[in-house]
Design an enzyme around this catalytic site. Structure first.
Site, mmCIF file in Angstrom:
data_model
loop_
_atom_site.group_PDB
_atom_site.id
_atom_site.type_symbol
_atom_site.label_atom_id
_atom_site.label_comp_id
_atom_site.label_asym_id
_atom_site.label_seq_id
_atom_site.Cartn_x
_atom_site.Cartn_y
_atom_site.Cartn_z
ATOM 1 N N LEU A 35 87.070 31.946 66.809
ATOM 2 C CA LEU A 35 86.473 33.132 66.049
ATOM 3 C C LEU A 35 84.939 33.417 66.738
ATOM 4 O O LEU A 35 84.632 34.522 67.036
ATOM 5 C CB LEU A 35 86.377 32.856 64.458
ATOM 6 C CG LEU A 35 85.565 33.862 63.724
ATOM 7 C CD1 LEU A 35 86.235 35.323 63.710
ATOM 8 C CD2 LEU A 35 85.495 33.350 62.101
ATOM 9 N N PRO A 78 79.320 33.579 71.515
ATOM 10 C CA PRO A 78 78.226 33.154 72.097
ATOM 11 C C PRO A 78 77.001 33.898 71.431
ATOM 12 O O PRO A 78 75.827 33.587 71.009
ATOM 13 C CB PRO A 78 77.875 33.154 73.499
ATOM 14 C CG PRO A 78 79.484 32.934 73.928
ATOM 15 C CD PRO A 78 80.113 33.533 72.995
ATOM 16 N N GLN A 126 63.852 1.057 37.849
ATOM 17 C CA GLN A 126 64.185 2.558 37.323
ATOM 18 C C GLN A 126 64.088 3.517 38.250
ATOM 19 O O GLN A 126 64.795 4.590 38.140
ATOM 20 C CB GLN A 126 62.909 2.631 36.315
ATOM 21 C CG GLN A 126 63.021 3.577 35.147
ATOM 22 C CD GLN A 126 62.191 3.482 34.001
ATOM 23 O OE1 GLN A 126 61.102 3.194 34.206
ATOM 24 N NE2 GLN A 126 62.710 3.558 32.653
ATOM 25 N N GLU A 134 81.935 27.885 59.202
ATOM 26 C CA GLU A 134 82.682 28.668 58.265
ATOM 27 C C GLU A 134 81.537 29.067 57.286
ATOM 28 O O GLU A 134 81.834 29.530 56.033
ATOM 29 C CB GLU A 134 83.492 27.761 57.541
ATOM 30 C CG GLU A 134 84.773 27.556 58.473
ATOM 31 C CD GLU A 134 85.963 26.904 57.595
ATOM 32 O OE1 GLU A 134 86.267 27.134 56.512
ATOM 33 O OE2 GLU A 134 86.475 25.597 58.030
ATOM 34 N N GLY A 135 80.418 29.693 57.702
ATOM 35 C CA GLY A 135 79.634 30.332 57.104
ATOM 36 C C GLY A 135 78.311 29.373 56.795
ATOM 37 O O GLY A 135 78.367 28.483 55.961
#
Length: 386
Positions: A127, A130, A279, A364-365
């Site tokens: 997909l 460049p 803590q 993928e985004g």
């Protein structure tokens, strides 16, 4: 031991619980000591082993079947918790053939899905270009109709499984209209004349990646997926399904980091007492546990919504990916910090996780793209309700 109580959430059916338990048993026996130095050979072996064990059967769906996104997410989460390369090997079988599962003809499905689902063939999703990463609509690679063929010219880059894949799902410009409406999707065997691996790409986490060049590469017209001009819709539909699984992989990395941190702070002594007694350390552990559970809720909400029949889960998947990947980065960073010097020592699990997680916030985004998606979805819902 990673928390398993989430399997009792109402998102899951009994078959999902059984799947998760069976895969956990298999992964514990088979994914120790994966060689990350020779990624090509390791990925080939992992795909074959995942196929032989039946896990890659879940990566695709034939005619009359549907992809079960909750199963995909559970598998990716479990594999990622054990080994990042194993998750990658499984994930690409699904992403690489997702368009065939969702939009392929019977011939296309019968030719490729039995091979990829059994681990006999390796898949890739071509997909990115460049000059057009997240801006898919700006893709410039061309597919020109010539008689009974399409002729492909152009480059794709950052292609996962590039160089070892047997088949690619490819998005190219066929020119029916400007922008997104002029793209089409194709099934492209990797051994076609004119398809060349021109560069192998090395990243901080080992994955087989490559830049591909297509020079007058001919594919038959029957290689077209769906209709001409439907490529953008097809690509977005595939990402709509698999984006939730990226969140699941990040969740698996985060769960492993939390386990590693709990082991460290319960056994490491500081001034005669466990590190956990401090803590501030307890505060870090609380934040990590909170982020893990919140990520799990968002991830499996998106998967459940898709499996329940939602046509699109763009908003839910974007939220899951953004939160899970960004917060997994924070969880892992805290685990590294709690390990002190050992946390940045090569060969330590938390150091490996630190390298593994970073790419998930990009592919993928990217995270900022997800913010744009979520904002637009929120505005559309607001305007639609006025």
């Amino acid at each position: 031991m990673a928390d398993r109580t989430f399997l009792n959430w109402p998102f899951f059916e009994d078959r999902h619980k059984a799947l998760a338990e069976e895969l956990e048993h298999w992964a514990s026996k088979n994914l120790a000591g994966i060689d990350h130095r020779n990624v090509d050979e390791s990925c080939r072996c992992l795909v074959a082993e995942l196929g032989a064990a039946g896990w890659t059967q879940h990566s695709g769906a034939g005619t009359g079947e549907v992809l079960d996104v909750r199963s995909l997410c559970l598998i990716r989460e479990t594999l990622a918790r054990h080994d990042g390369l194993a998750d990658f090997a499984f994930a690409m079988q699904g992403l690489g053939t997702g368009a065939i599962s969702l939009f392929g003809t019977l011939d296309q499905q019968e030719q490729w899905l039995p091979l990829t689902r059994s681990g006999q063939a390796i898949a890739g999703f071509a997909l990115t270009e460049p000059q057009s990463g997240s801006d898919v609509a700006n893709s410039t690679m061309t597919a020109v109709r010539d008689g009974n063929d399409y002729v492909l010219n152009g480059e794709k880059t950052w292609i996962s499984n590039g160089g070892i894949a047997d088949v690619y799902t490819l998005i190219a410009r066929t020119g029916e209209a400007p922008g997104a409406k002029g793209l089409s999707a194709f099934v492209v065997p990797a051994d076609l004349p004119g398809l060349e691996v021109v560069e192998r790409l090395t990243t901080i986490a080992p994955h087989p990646l490559a830049r591909l060049r297509f020079s007058d590469c001919r594919v038959p017209a029957r290689a077209l997926l769906g209709q001409p001009g439907a490529g953008f819709k097809i690509a977005m539909s595939v990402l709509d399904v698999f984006r939730s699984t990226v969140a699941a992989a990040a969740l698996g990395f985060a769960r492993r980091a939390l386990d590693e941190a709990l082991d460290r702070v319960s056994t490491r002594q500081v001034q005669g007492a466990p590190l956990f007694d401090l803590q501030m350390v307890q505060g870090h552990i609380a934040d990590m546990a909170l982020d893990v559970d919140a990520a799990a809720l968002l991830t499996y909400r998106a998967a459940w919504a898709k499996d329940s029949g939602a046509a699109r889960v763009t908003r839910e998947a974007a939220m899951a990916k953004l939160f899970s990947t960004d917060q997994a980065q924070q969880v892992i960073d805290k685990a590294v910090q709690l390990h002190g010097g050992d946390g940045v020592r090569h060969g330590q699990k938390v150091e490996e996780l630190y390298r593994d997680i970073r790419a998930l916030r990009i592919y993928e985004g990217a995270s900022d793209v997800q913010r744009v998606v979520i904002a637009r979805q929120a505005m559309a819902a607001y305007l639609g309700g006025m």
